[in-house]
Scaffold this motif. Structure first.
Motif, mmCIF file in Angstrom:
data_model
loop_
_atom_site.group_PDB
_atom_site.id
_atom_site.type_symbol
_atom_site.label_atom_id
_atom_site.label_comp_id
_atom_site.label_asym_id
_atom_site.label_seq_id
_atom_site.Cartn_x
_atom_site.Cartn_y
_atom_site.Cartn_z
ATOM 1 N N LEU A 22 -14.264 -3.391 -19.989
ATOM 2 C CA LEU A 22 -13.245 -4.303 -19.478
ATOM 3 C C LEU A 22 -11.850 -3.745 -19.717
ATOM 4 O O LEU A 22 -11.000 -3.749 -18.816
ATOM 5 N N VAL A 23 -11.607 -3.228 -20.899
ATOM 6 C CA VAL A 23 -10.290 -2.655 -21.203
ATOM 7 C C VAL A 23 -10.015 -1.452 -20.301
ATOM 8 O O VAL A 23 -8.931 -1.319 -19.747
ATOM 9 N N LYS A 24 -11.015 -0.587 -20.134
ATOM 10 C CA LYS A 24 -10.839 0.587 -19.280
ATOM 11 C C LYS A 24 -10.548 0.184 -17.839
ATOM 12 O O LYS A 24 -9.751 0.827 -17.158
ATOM 13 N N SER A 25 -11.164 -0.895 -17.380
ATOM 14 C CA SER A 25 -10.962 -1.319 -15.992
ATOM 15 C C SER A 25 -9.553 -1.844 -15.766
ATOM 16 O O SER A 25 -9.088 -1.902 -14.635
ATOM 17 N N LYS A 26 -8.865 -2.200 -16.831
ATOM 18 C CA LYS A 26 -7.514 -2.740 -16.710
ATOM 19 C C LYS A 26 -6.444 -1.693 -16.993
ATOM 20 O O LYS A 26 -5.272 -2.019 -17.063
ATOM 21 N N GLN A 27 -6.853 -0.445 -17.146
ATOM 22 C CA GLN A 27 -5.882 0.615 -17.393
ATOM 23 C C GLN A 27 -4.993 0.781 -16.169
ATOM 24 O O GLN A 27 -5.395 0.469 -15.055
ATOM 25 N N PRO A 28 -3.787 1.293 -16.382
ATOM 26 C CA PRO A 28 -2.866 1.466 -15.249
ATOM 27 C C PRO A 28 -3.489 2.304 -14.138
ATOM 28 O O PRO A 28 -4.223 3.252 -14.395
ATOM 29 N N VAL A 29 -3.186 1.929 -12.941
ATOM 30 C CA VAL A 29 -3.664 2.638 -11.763
ATOM 31 C C VAL A 29 -2.499 3.455 -11.215
ATOM 32 O O VAL A 29 -1.370 2.977 -11.144
ATOM 33 N N ASP A 30 -2.769 4.681 -10.849
ATOM 34 C CA ASP A 30 -1.711 5.540 -10.309
ATOM 35 C C ASP A 30 -1.323 5.044 -8.922
ATOM 36 O O ASP A 30 -2.123 5.059 -7.993
ATOM 37 N N VAL A 31 -0.102 4.567 -8.796
ATOM 38 C CA VAL A 31 0.400 4.087 -7.505
ATOM 39 C C VAL A 31 1.567 4.958 -7.044
ATOM 40 O O VAL A 31 2.390 4.523 -6.237
ATOM 41 N N SER A 32 1.628 6.169 -7.569
ATOM 42 C CA SER A 32 2.714 7.061 -7.186
ATOM 43 C C SER A 32 2.586 7.426 -5.707
ATOM 44 O O SER A 32 1.498 7.442 -5.132
ATOM 45 N N VAL A 33 3.726 7.704 -5.118
ATOM 46 C CA VAL A 33 3.790 8.062 -3.704
ATOM 47 C C VAL A 33 4.241 9.516 -3.629
ATOM 48 O O VAL A 33 5.245 9.884 -4.242
ATOM 49 N N PRO A 34 3.526 10.362 -2.900
ATOM 50 C CA PRO A 34 3.944 11.762 -2.786
ATOM 51 C C PRO A 34 5.366 11.860 -2.236
ATOM 52 O O PRO A 34 5.784 11.042 -1.419
ATOM 53 N N TYR A 35 6.103 12.865 -2.695
ATOM 54 C CA TYR A 35 7.505 13.007 -2.289
ATOM 55 C C TYR A 35 7.655 13.112 -0.768
ATOM 56 O O TYR A 35 8.669 12.721 -0.216
ATOM 57 N N ASN A 36 6.662 13.629 -0.103
ATOM 58 C CA ASN A 36 6.776 13.802 1.350
ATOM 59 C C ASN A 36 5.900 12.808 2.130
ATOM 60 O O ASN A 36 5.474 13.081 3.250
ATOM 61 N N ALA A 37 5.686 11.644 1.557
ATOM 62 C CA ALA A 37 4.823 10.649 2.199
ATOM 63 C C ALA A 37 5.378 10.206 3.554
ATOM 64 O O ALA A 37 4.619 10.039 4.510
ATOM 65 N N ALA A 38 6.690 10.029 3.641
ATOM 66 C CA ALA A 38 7.287 9.595 4.920
ATOM 67 C C ALA A 38 7.037 10.643 5.993
ATOM 68 O O ALA A 38 6.677 10.306 7.134
ATOM 69 N N ALA A 39 7.217 11.914 5.645
ATOM 70 C CA ALA A 39 6.975 12.987 6.607
ATOM 71 C C ALA A 39 5.502 13.030 7.015
ATOM 72 O O ALA A 39 5.182 13.214 8.199
ATOM 73 N N LYS A 40 4.613 12.834 6.047
ATOM 74 C CA LYS A 40 3.179 12.843 6.361
ATOM 75 C C LYS A 40 2.814 11.695 7.307
ATOM 76 O O LYS A 40 2.042 11.878 8.256
ATOM 77 N N LEU A 41 3.361 10.511 7.042
ATOM 78 C CA LEU A 41 3.083 9.366 7.922
ATOM 79 C C LEU A 41 3.628 9.611 9.319
ATOM 80 O O LEU A 41 2.968 9.309 10.325
ATOM 81 N N ALA A 42 4.837 10.150 9.397
ATOM 82 C CA ALA A 42 5.423 10.438 10.708
ATOM 83 C C ALA A 42 4.600 11.489 11.447
ATOM 84 O O ALA A 42 4.384 11.382 12.657
ATOM 85 N N TYR A 43 4.126 12.486 10.713
ATOM 86 C CA TYR A 43 3.294 13.528 11.332
ATOM 87 C C TYR A 43 1.996 12.928 11.870
ATOM 88 O O TYR A 43 1.566 13.240 12.990
ATOM 89 N N GLU A 44 1.361 12.067 11.082
ATOM 90 C CA GLU A 44 0.114 11.436 11.521
ATOM 91 C C GLU A 44 0.323 10.587 12.778
ATOM 92 O O GLU A 44 -0.578 10.462 13.604
ATOM 93 N N ALA A 45 1.517 10.011 12.928
ATOM 94 C CA ALA A 45 1.811 9.183 14.099
ATOM 95 C C ALA A 45 2.292 10.019 15.285
ATOM 96 O O ALA A 45 2.419 9.491 16.400
ATOM 97 N N SER A 46 2.545 11.307 15.045
ATOM 98 C CA SER A 46 3.058 12.169 16.121
ATOM 99 C C SER A 46 1.914 12.672 17.001
ATOM 100 O O SER A 46 0.744 12.410 16.742
#
Length: 97
Positions: free
Chosen positions: A46-70
């Motif tokens: 139970l304690v392990k399941s409540k450990q912090p989850v990595d929610v970091s966003v890659p520095y180039n996430a906006a570019a990656k999303l724009a590329y995927e939509a291109s």
């Protein structure tokens, strides 16, 4: 009225008090000797399941999303610098207004 005792009062808590309380509240379908390790393993899980989850966003996430939509007419390696230059130009244009 409070009674002062000349004898020391033991207020210590046994190391496995939580397991004992959980066992007392259980259906006692197993012995405490079997219950305690399972209780501890479940508590650790139970304690392990409540450990912090990595929610970091890659520095180039906006570019990656724009590329995927291109239309992907160019590689991401070529797309990213163009995207960043266009984004900077848009920000500068908005600041001049």
């Amino acid at each position: 009225a409070l009674v002062k005792s000349k004898q020391p009062v033991d207020v210590s808590i046994p190391y496995n008090a939580a397991a004992k309380l959980a066992y007392e509240a259980s259906d006692k379908s197993m012995s405490f000797a079997d219950f305690e390790p399972k209780y501890l393993a479940d508590a650790v899980a139970l304690v392990k399941s409540k450990q912090p989850v990595d929610v970091s966003v890659p520095y180039n996430a906006a570019a990656k999303l724009a590329y995927e939509a291109s239309d992907k007419s160019m590689s991401f390696a070529d797309f990213e610098p163009k995207y960043l230059a266009d984004a900077v130009a848009e920000v500068k244009a908005k600041q001049q207004k």
